[in-house]
Design an enzyme around this catalytic site. Structure first.
Site, PDB file in Angstrom:
ATOM      1  CE1 TYR A 197       7.546  10.738  -3.519  1.00 17.95           C
ATOM      2  CE2 TYR A 197       9.526  11.384  -4.708  1.00 17.95           C
ATOM      3  CZ  TYR A 197       8.870  10.510  -3.866  1.00 17.95           C
ATOM      4  OH  TYR A 197       9.531   9.415  -3.360  1.00 17.95           O
ATOM      5  CB  SER A 252      12.950  10.928  -2.340  1.00 19.85           C
ATOM      6  OG  SER A 252      13.254  10.667  -3.703  1.00 19.85           O
TER       7      SER A 252
HETATM    8  N1  LIG Z   1      11.068   3.112  -4.621  1.00 22.27           N
HETATM    9  C1  LIG Z   1      11.764   4.197  -4.886  1.00 22.27           C
HETATM   10  O1  LIG Z   1      12.403   4.307  -5.946  1.00 22.27           O
HETATM   11  C2  LIG Z   1      11.853   5.319  -3.869  1.00 22.27           C
HETATM   12  C3  LIG Z   1      12.859   6.285  -4.056  1.00 22.27           C
HETATM   13  C4  LIG Z   1      12.964   7.316  -3.128  1.00 22.27           C
HETATM   14  C5  LIG Z   1      12.098   7.398  -2.055  1.00 22.27           C
HETATM   15  N2  LIG Z   1      11.127   6.459  -1.914  1.00 22.27           N
HETATM   16  C6  LIG Z   1      10.230   6.605  -0.746  1.00 22.27           C
HETATM   17  O2  LIG Z   1      10.277   5.435   0.028  1.00 22.27           O
HETATM   18  C7  LIG Z   1       9.046   5.314   0.739  1.00 22.27           C
HETATM   19  C8  LIG Z   1       8.503   3.918   0.493  1.00 22.27           C
HETATM   20  O3  LIG Z   1       8.238   3.794  -0.889  1.00 22.27           O
HETATM   21  P1  LIG Z   1       8.251   2.381  -1.626  1.00 22.27           P
HETATM   22  O4  LIG Z   1       9.057   2.535  -2.854  1.00 22.27           O
HETATM   23  O5  LIG Z   1       8.574   1.308  -0.677  1.00 22.27           O
HETATM   24  O6  LIG Z   1       6.704   2.351  -2.067  1.00 22.27           O
HETATM   25  P2  LIG Z   1       5.593   1.200  -1.931  1.00 22.27           P
HETATM   26  O7  LIG Z   1       4.424   1.712  -2.687  1.00 22.27           O
HETATM   27  O8  LIG Z   1       6.181  -0.110  -2.275  1.00 22.27           O
HETATM   28  O9  LIG Z   1       5.280   1.202  -0.363  1.00 22.27           O
HETATM   29  C9  LIG Z   1       4.651   2.283   0.270  1.00 22.27           C
HETATM   30  C10 LIG Z   1       3.729   1.757   1.346  1.00 22.27           C
HETATM   31  O10 LIG Z   1       3.112   2.888   1.983  1.00 22.27           O
HETATM   32  C11 LIG Z   1       1.731   2.598   2.138  1.00 22.27           C
HETATM   33  N3  LIG Z   1       0.974   3.860   2.192  1.00 22.27           N
HETATM   34  C12 LIG Z   1       0.677   4.705   1.166  1.00 22.27           C
HETATM   35  N4  LIG Z   1      -0.054   5.731   1.607  1.00 22.27           N
HETATM   36  C13 LIG Z   1      -0.210   5.543   2.947  1.00 22.27           C
HETATM   37  C14 LIG Z   1      -0.893   6.272   3.965  1.00 22.27           C
HETATM   38  N5  LIG Z   1      -1.570   7.392   3.695  1.00 22.27           N
HETATM   39  N6  LIG Z   1      -0.834   5.793   5.237  1.00 22.27           N
HETATM   40  C15 LIG Z   1      -0.171   4.646   5.516  1.00 22.27           C
HETATM   41  N7  LIG Z   1       0.460   3.900   4.590  1.00 22.27           N
HETATM   42  C16 LIG Z   1       0.444   4.357   3.313  1.00 22.27           C
HETATM   43  C17 LIG Z   1       1.360   1.751   0.932  1.00 22.27           C
HETATM   44  O11 LIG Z   1       0.162   1.010   1.134  1.00 22.27           O
HETATM   45  C18 LIG Z   1       2.600   0.870   0.797  1.00 22.27           C
HETATM   46  O12 LIG Z   1       2.493  -0.311   1.563  1.00 22.27           O
HETATM   47  C19 LIG Z   1       8.130   6.427   0.207  1.00 22.27           C
HETATM   48  O13 LIG Z   1       8.166   7.512   1.087  1.00 22.27           O
HETATM   49  C20 LIG Z   1       8.780   6.808  -1.107  1.00 22.27           C
HETATM   50  O14 LIG Z   1       8.501   8.129  -1.449  1.00 22.27           O
HETATM   51  C21 LIG Z   1      10.984   5.419  -2.773  1.00 22.27           C
END
Ligand SMILES: NC(=O)c1ccc[n+]([C@@H]2O[C@H](COP(=O)([O-])OP(=O)(O)OC[C@H]3O[C@@H](n4cnc5c(N)ncnc54)[C@H](O)[C@@H]3O)[C@@H](O)[C@H]2O)c1
Length: 257
Positions: free
Chosen positions: A146, A134
Site C-alpha cells: 500500500y 495517502s
Molecule cells: N479512509 C482513510 O483513512 C484513507 C486515508 C488515506 C487514503 N485513503 C484512500 O482514499 C481512497 C478511498 O478510500 P475510502 O477510505 O473512501 O475507502 P472505502 O472502502 O470507503 O471506498 C473505496 C471505494 O472503492 C471501491 N473499489 C475498491 N476496489 C475497486 C476497484 N477495483 N474498482 C472500482 N472500485 C473499487 C469500493 O467498492 C469502495 O466503494 C482510497 O484510495 C484509499 O486508499 C483513505
C-alpha cells in the site's frame, strides 16, 4: 478549464469518493460515479453508472470510459478515489497475491483510469484530474504494498501533469490522513486500529472527515486552482507535521502561558 462537462468519480459509492461525488453534485456539477460494487448515493443527484467498473481491468476501464462519455458527454473532471487498504504485516508475512492486489487496484488502476480519461481530455485541451494518494505514500508503515502504491500515485501524478500540461490538463493528488469513513470506523470497532493512536500524532488531535478531503478535491478540480498542477496536497489534520514530535516528548496539549 471550465466547470462544464461531466465529473467521473471512481470508488464513488462509498467513503471519500461518495463524499466527493455528493459535494460536487451539490455544487451543481454533473457527476457520474463508478464502482466495483456499484450502489447509488441517497439524496444526491450524482448519477450511478450501473455496470460494475473494476479500475484494475483494462477492458472495463477502456470500454467503460467510452460508454460513459457516449451517455453523459465529455468528462472534464476525474477523481480517482477507488482503492483498497493495505493489510498490516511483518515483512516475512506479506503474501504476494495481496501485494499484487493492492498494487493492481491502487497504482495500476489509478494509472489506467487517468490515462483513459486524460488522453481524451488532452485531445479536447480541457480537464482536471485528482488522484487520491495517502500519507502512507509519504511515510513508512507495516502496509508494504500500500505504501509503495501510494508513493507511486504521488509520482505518476507529477509525470502525468508534466506530460499533459501543454494540452490543458491539470493533474494533482490529495493525500488524506486517517479519514473517518465507514471502513475505518469498522476497523476501529473491531479493535484492529485504535482511534486514540490514530489521532494522537496529528496536530489537530483528530481524524479527518471525508468531506474535508472532498473539499480539497473540489478545489483542485475547480478553476480556483487554475495555476496548480503536479502537486500532492496532504489533508491529514497535521499528521505529517505532528508525527515526529513523539521523539521530543509529544505535542503540547495546552496553550503556553
Ligand atoms: N479512509 C482513510 O483513512 C484513507 C486515508 C488515506 C487514503 N485513503 C484512500 O482514499 C481512497 C478511498 O478510500 P475510502 O477510505 O473512501 O475507502 P472505502 O472502502 O470507503 O471506498 C473505496 C471505494 O472503492 C471501491 N473499489 C475498491 N476496489 C475497486 C476497484 N477495483 N474498482 C472500482 N472500485 C473499487 C469500493 O467498492 C469502495 O466503494 C482510497 O484510495 C484509499 O486508499 C483513505
Amino acid at each position: 478549464m471550465n466547470v462544464d462537462g461531466t465529473v467521473l468519480v471512481t470508488g464513488g459509492s462509498r467513503g471519500i469518493g461518495a463524499a466527493t461525488a455528493t459535494l460536487l453534485a451539490d455544487q451543481g456539477r454533473r457527476v457520474v460515479i463508478v464502482d466495483i460494487a456499484p450502489e447509488p448515493l441517497v439524496a444526491t443527484p450524482a448519477i450511478l453508472w450501473p455496470a460494475p467498473f473494476d479500475v484494475a481491468s483494462e477492458s472495463d476501464v477502456v470500454a467503460g470510459v467510452a460508454d460513459i462519455e457516449a451517455a453523459h458527454g465529455p468528462i472534464t473532471g476525474l477523481v480517482n478515489a477507488a482503492g483498497v487498504f493495505g493489510r498490516m504485516h511483518r515483512i516475512g508475512r506479506v503474501r504476494m497475491e495481496q501485494w499484487d492486489r493492492e498494487i493492481n487496484i491502487d497504482l495500476r488502476g489509478t494509472f489506467l483510469v487517468a490515462r483513459s480519461v486524460g488522453e481524451r481530455m488532452a485531445r479536447r485541451r480541457n480537464g482536471a484530474i485528482v488522484n487520491v494518494a495517502s500519507i502512507a505514500g509519504m511515510t513508512s508503515g507495516p502496509i508494504h504494498a500500500y505504501t509503495a502504491a501510494k508513493a507511486g500515485v504521488i509520482q505518476i501524478t507529477q509525470t502525468l501533469a508534466a506530460d499533459w500540461g501543454r494540452s490543458g490538463v491539470r493533474v494533482n493528488a490529495v493525500s488524506p490522513g486517517f479519514t473517518r469513513t465507514a471502513a475505518l470506523e469498522a476497523a476501529i470497532a473491531s479493535g484492529a486500529l485504535s482511534k486514540d493512536l490514530l489521532a494522537r500524532p496529528t496536530a489537530l488531535n483528530r481524524l479527518v472527515e471525508p468531506m474535508e478531503v472532498a473539499q480539497a478535491i473540489a478545489w483542485l478540480l475547480s478553476p480556483a486552482s487554475s495555476g496548480v498542477t503536479g502537486i500532492n496536497l496532504p489533508v491529514d489534520a497535521g499528521f505529517i507535521a505532528g508525527s515526529t514530535w513523539a521523539a521530543y516528548g509529544g505535542l503540547p496539549e495546552t496553550p503556553e502561558v
